[in-house]
Design a protein around this motif. Sequence first.
Motif, mmCIF file in Angstrom:
data_model
loop_
_atom_site.group_PDB
_atom_site.id
_atom_site.type_symbol
_atom_site.label_atom_id
_atom_site.label_comp_id
_atom_site.label_asym_id
_atom_site.label_seq_id
_atom_site.Cartn_x
_atom_site.Cartn_y
_atom_site.Cartn_z
ATOM 1 N N LYS A 57 0.854 -1.198 0.000
ATOM 2 C CA LYS A 57 0.000 0.000 0.000
ATOM 3 C C LYS A 57 0.884 1.239 0.000
ATOM 4 N N GLU A 59 1.738 4.658 1.613
ATOM 5 C CA GLU A 59 1.561 5.398 2.864
ATOM 6 C C GLU A 59 2.034 6.814 2.567
ATOM 7 N N ARG A 69 -2.302 15.091 7.211
ATOM 8 C CA ARG A 69 -3.009 13.822 7.190
ATOM 9 C C ARG A 69 -2.052 12.676 6.901
ATOM 10 N N THR A 72 -3.440 6.059 3.775
ATOM 11 C CA THR A 72 -3.098 4.755 3.230
ATOM 12 C C THR A 72 -3.911 4.622 1.959
ATOM 13 N N LEU A 81 -7.739 4.315 1.580
ATOM 14 C CA LEU A 81 -8.231 3.287 2.491
ATOM 15 C C LEU A 81 -8.315 3.791 3.922
ATOM 16 N N ARG A 82 -7.431 4.740 4.265
ATOM 17 C CA ARG A 82 -7.435 5.311 5.617
ATOM 18 C C ARG A 82 -6.938 6.753 5.526
ATOM 19 N N ASP A 83 -7.589 7.623 6.278
ATOM 20 C CA ASP A 83 -7.213 9.040 6.351
ATOM 21 C C ASP A 83 -7.337 9.439 7.819
ATOM 22 N N ARG A 84 -6.167 9.738 8.417
ATOM 23 C CA ARG A 84 -6.202 10.109 9.839
ATOM 24 C C ARG A 84 -5.232 11.255 10.094
#
Length: 86
Positions: A57, A59, A69, A72, A81-84
């Motif tokens: 993936k 990053e 932010r 992923t 797939l991911r946002d944090r």
Amino acid sequence: MKHSILMSVILTTAISWTVLADDDKPAANTLKLSEVIKQLEQQGYNPIADVEFDDNKWEIDAWRGNDKRELTVDPVSGKILRDRDD
């Protein structure tokens, strides 16, 4: 506008060298890194601060507005797939 395009090209080149130094290698069916970055910029993530390919993936650390932010991203579809918060 020209400055923004130039900075994107420079950043993409620098990021590409970082990715090449990593042991993980994207599969043949993955999007080009430049396409992934273009998609993210179109979604408001700019500037892109760091990119790494790990565990199959992308990053990516990027800014969206005033928020840094940690993303992923699926390497085949370019989907986040991911946002944090980073």
